[in-house]
Design a protein around this motif. Structure first.
Motif, short mmCIF file in Angstrom:
data_model
loop_
_atom_site.label_atom_id
_atom_site.label_comp_id
_atom_site.label_asym_id
_atom_site.label_seq_id
_atom_site.Cartn_x
_atom_site.Cartn_y
_atom_site.Cartn_z
N LYS A 206 27.69 -78.86 -31.30
CA LYS A 206 26.89 -78.33 -30.20
C LYS A 206 27.82 -77.94 -29.06
CE LYS A 206 22.58 -80.78 -30.95
NZ LYS A 206 21.65 -81.79 -30.44
N LYS A 207 27.44 -76.84 -28.40
CA LYS A 207 28.26 -76.38 -27.28
C LYS A 207 27.37 -75.72 -26.24
CE LYS A 207 31.78 -75.19 -24.82
NZ LYS A 207 32.59 -76.21 -24.13
N LEU B 242 25.52 -73.14 -28.98
CA LEU B 242 25.58 -73.58 -30.39
C LEU B 242 24.67 -74.79 -30.53
CD1 LEU B 242 29.43 -73.39 -31.15
CD2 LEU B 242 27.67 -71.68 -31.69
N ILE C 89 25.90 -76.82 -35.45
CA ILE C 89 26.36 -75.99 -36.57
C ILE C 89 26.95 -76.89 -37.66
CG2 ILE C 89 28.01 -74.21 -37.27
CD1 ILE C 89 26.04 -72.99 -35.44
N GLY D 34 26.88 -66.36 -30.85
CA GLY D 34 27.68 -67.58 -30.88
C GLY D 34 28.86 -67.53 -31.83
N THR E 273 32.25 -68.19 -29.91
CA THR E 273 32.29 -69.57 -29.45
C THR E 273 32.55 -70.52 -30.61
OG1 THR E 273 30.72 -68.96 -27.74
CG2 THR E 273 31.05 -71.30 -28.11
N LEU E 274 31.91 -70.24 -31.73
CA LEU E 274 32.10 -71.10 -32.90
C LEU E 274 33.57 -71.08 -33.34
CD1 LEU E 274 30.86 -72.91 -34.99
CD2 LEU E 274 30.30 -70.90 -36.38
N CYS F 285 35.65 -73.11 -31.09
CA CYS F 285 35.47 -74.55 -31.27
C CYS F 285 36.27 -75.05 -32.47
CB CYS F 285 33.99 -74.88 -31.47
SG CYS F 285 33.03 -74.70 -29.96
N MET G 83 24.73 -65.45 -38.13
CA MET G 83 24.43 -66.29 -36.97
C MET G 83 23.38 -65.64 -36.10
SD MET G 83 27.90 -68.17 -35.75
CE MET G 83 26.95 -69.22 -34.67
N GLY H 134 22.71 -69.01 -31.89
CA GLY H 134 23.39 -70.30 -31.87
C GLY H 134 23.20 -71.15 -33.10
#
Lengths: 270, 242, 271
Positions: free
Chosen positions: B12-13, B21, B24, B43, B46-47, B50, B210, B213
């Motif tokens: 989670k973000k 997110l 995931i 997302g 961002t994924l 991460c 995706m 999120g």
């Protein structure tokens, strides 16, 4: 092979040059003709533009200017080093370095806030007054310290703005390659930041060149002091004009160069 | 079933109050090539960020070779060299030559003068003549290839690519995709966020679609492209494959 | 005409019963008033307590004496303040006379007018108790070895560089206060002033000041003489000179000097 457009632009350019040249000439002629018509001109001329006194004092003023150059020359590396150190201290992110950040902030606020003249007196007379033996109480040393304190505060702010202007993506790229914070700063951020603030620092150097004269308040006979001595002995202001000429010979090219760098930088970024 | 190279669980973000997110789960096996597709803002980037710790995750696990790098306080520096990333905007260091861009990290991090290795990489990706040039003297495609070389020079086992062709003029896209093909042939483990649907379909082992999120749908490329199950996937593919 | 006026003035002076402004009529900035400039601030013992109106202090007393000779009553004297630079700048001036220890020099005389001298100032060396303890003596040899400081707007610098010729180049300051600070900071050993200023500075401004010695003013080639400064071509010069001549002749000037500058005795001559 001139295109219609090129011929038109050439005509426009000629016209612009003619107008610029003409208006400049008119202004100059008005200055040259009208100013001497003022009733006090003769007195002003004798006091400020006395050719004989100019010629008589110029060589001594020039050699006094060597003092300015020397003070300037040894101040600049010190200012650069200390300014960089303060800028880095202000940007320190680790919590354990918090005192360093506070110190940097106070330093910058303090020394940018105090007039240079006061600092020159305070450091130049005050610290030696604590009882330092010769030659460690020299006004050259402590006057330089005063200049370095003030100017490193300014340079630190300039550098910090340069560091902050480097896009976060550059840091990210470096960090993702495994570079340490330190290496990221040293090899990626700083070289770009320093380059970016060269023009601002050039202006700083021009200002410093003029402020070197403040050291004369605590004794050293640099060019402005030498001019003041002549003024007093000869009861004439021409030596100041001569000193100004010498200053201009240095500062005008330096300022132009700074402008050139700034323009180049602006062009490069667009 | 081998241990996955990269395994995300419940990641989670949030940025501020916005959760981007929503938990995931994703596993990438060694040598696998996974493509993340989806609309902008879904997302993907961002994924990716991460996955190498560039963005700290709020919750969940990111295991790289079994080690949870998302654990708060985990020292990421040593694992950076195991997982390379290439960005959409290249992010080359503009004050260094292409060669120095590549050589900096091996010299400082690995304490290695990797000249022969680096020269071989430039050679391999057709840039041997450009090693001494500065980034602004190179085309976008060339710059992006240098960025790939820069990441490869750290000898990562996993590579992340964040829409690396999106900022390029159309005629320069292929030269960069060729680099990815070549890496695929080497058996590099790769995760890509991409808009190149044709490329994804041709080369990916797996496609993750995706949406808002979450990974809304995932599977083999042919399945996703020819018979998407979800309505959102259909809409998205319809809009990009028009 | 002018001779006649002069003659009349002298006669009247002698009798001490002349009408105001015979000589200076129409020559002052304000008719019937004599405007005299002093420094800002004015220093002891030239002006006591920075208040020239009180007639206390050597220059204040001389100024009123000159004014009286010229026929101005005390209440017809107005004071203004100027810096050295304002005194020599081109253009209209705001004073008739400017008295702040201006040394008369040929170079300056080309730009402004000076009255006849009202004081011949011996140059004196101020130093510190510490320097004397370390062996400083009123001899040229000893002076040469010292680090010197002088005030920029005085004529002391040429005396130091030409007469004393020290081994290290002198440092130069804006005013007495800075000289004092530099001496306290140990940056200079000695400073050259006119004797009254040296005595005042050593006694009042410094904690550890000493007047080491004085140069024999009568033996100097061009002794340092103070004159009242006037704008170049001032019509008043003649009147002022006559007044000073009368004050000298009557012994009044000497009496004023004795009253205000008496402490000058007992300072050894420099050999």
């Amino acid at each position: 092979m001139t295109t219609r457009r090129a011929a038109y632009e050439a005509r426009q350019r000629r016209r612009a040059n003619l107008l610029a040249g003409g208006s400049t000439a008119v202004v100059l002629i008005l200055l040259i003709v009208l100013v001497p018509l003022a009733p006090g001109w003769e007195g002003v001329q004798a006091s400020f533009f006395n050719a004989e006194i100019f010629a008589r004092t110029f060589p001594d003023l020039l050699s006094a200017f060597l003092i300015n150059i020397a003070i300037f020359a040894w101040s600049v590396p010190l200012i650069a080093a200390l300014g960089l150190a303060i800028a880095l201290a202000r940007g320190a992110r680790a919590p354990v370095l918090f005192p360093l950040r506070i110190f940097g902030a106070i330093y910058v606020d303090l020394f940018r806030g105090i007039p240079v003249v006061l600092l020159v007196y305070l450091v130049g007379f005050g610290i030696p007054g604590l009882g330092l033996p010769r030659p460690w109480n020299s006004p050259y040393i402590w006057g330089t310290v005063a200049l370095v304190l003030t100017y490193s505060a300014y340079v630190a702010e300039v550098l910090r703005s340069g560091i902050e202007s480097i896009h976060e993506s550059q840091r990210n790229a470096a960090v993702c390659l495994g570079l340490s914070e330190r290496d990221t700063m040293r090899y990626v951020v700083l070289p770009q930041a320093i380059r970016r603030v060269v023009p601002a620092n050039m202006n700083m150097l021009v200002a410093l060149q003029k402020d070197v004269a403040l050291l004369s308040f605590i004794g050293p006979v640099e060019i402005l002091r030498q001019a003041g001595i002549f003024k007093s002995l000869l009861a004439n202001f021409t030596p100041y004009v001569a000193a100004a000429v010498i200053f201009l010979c240095v500062t005008v090219p330096a300022t132009r160069y700074a402008d050139y760098l700034m323009n180049r930088d602006r062009n490069a970024r667009t | 079933m081998p241990e996955p190279r990269l395994a995300l669980r419940g990641v989670k973000k949030s940025f501020g109050d916005v959760e981007v997110l929503h938990g995931i789960d994703l596993a990438v096996n060694p040598g696998e090539m996974v493509c993340l597709i989806g609309a902008s803002g879904s997302g993907k980037s961002t994924l990716l960020r991460c996955m190498n710790g560039l963005e700290p995750v709020d919750d969940g696990e990111v295991r790289l070779d079994g080690v949870d790098i998302a654990e708060p306080g985990f020292d990421l520096a040593p694992i950076r060299q195991k997982i390379g990333i290439v960005f959409q905007s290249f992010n080359l260091f503009p004050h260094m030559t292409a060669y120095d861009n590549v050589a900096l990290a091996p010299r400082r991090v690995l304490a290695e003068d990797a000249r022969t290795r680096i020269e071989a990489l430039f050679e391999r990706f057709g840039l041997a003549a450009h090693m001494g040039k500065y980034p602004d003297q190179l085309s976008g495609g060339q710059q992006q290839r240098v960025a790939v070389i820069r990441a490869l020079a750290m000898r990562p086992q996993t590579m992340l690519f964040d829409e690396i062709t999106s900022a390029l003029d159309p005629e320069l896209v292929d030269e960069v995709l060729d680099v990815l093909r070549s890496l695929r042939d080497d058996g590099m483990t790769m995760v890509l966020a991409t808009h190149e649907m044709g490329f994804a379909r041709e080369l990916a082992d797996r496609i993750c679609f995706m949406d808002k999120g979450v990974i809304a749908e995932e599977g083999a490329p042919d399945l996703i492209f020819s018979t998407p199950q979800r309505e959102r996937t259909k809409q998205f593919l319809a809009s990009v494959l028009r | 005409m002018k001779t006649f006026l002069t003659a009349t003035l002298l006669t009247l002076t002698a009798s001490g019963a002349f009408a105001a402004g015979h000589c200076s009529a129409g020559k002052t900035l304000t008719e019937g008033t004599l405007t005299i400039a002093t420094g800002n601030p004015a220093y002891y013992p030239w002006v006591i307590d920075d208040a020239p109106e009180a007639k206390q202090g050597f220059e204040a007393a001389v100024a009123y004496a000159i004014a009286a000779e010229m026929g101005f009553a005390d209440n017809a004297v107005t004071w203004v303040r100027t810096s050295f630079d304002e005194a020599i700048q081109p253009g209209a001036k705001n004073f008739d006379l400017n008295m702040q220890q201006f040394s008369i020099t040929a170079d300056r005389d080309r730009v402004v007018d000076f009255s006849a001298p009202y004081y011949t100032a011996p140059q004196a060396v101020m130093t510190t108790v510490e320097a004397v303890d370390a062996g400083a003596k009123p001899t040229m040899e000893s002076l040469k070895a010292m680090k010197w400081g002088v005030v920029a707007s005085t004529t002391a610098l040429p005396v130091v560089t030409e007469t004393i010729q020290p081994t290290q180049s002198p440092l130069v300051y804006d005013d007495n206060a800075n000289i004092t600070a530099a001496m306290q900071a140990g940056q200079i050993d000695a400073a050259l002033f006119d004797l009254p200023t040296a005595l005042f500075t050593a006694a009042v401004l410094m904690d550890n000041g000493v007047v080491l010695g004085q140069f024999d003013a009568s033996a100097a080639e061009s002794p340092d003489q103070f004159g009242a400064l006037m704008p170049e071509g001032s019509a008043l010069k003649e009147c002022v000179d006559e007044a000073l001549a009368a004050l000298t002749a009557s012994g009044e000037l000497a009496a004023i000097e004795a009253e205000w500058l008496q402490a000058a005795v007992g300072v050894p001559l420099i050999k």
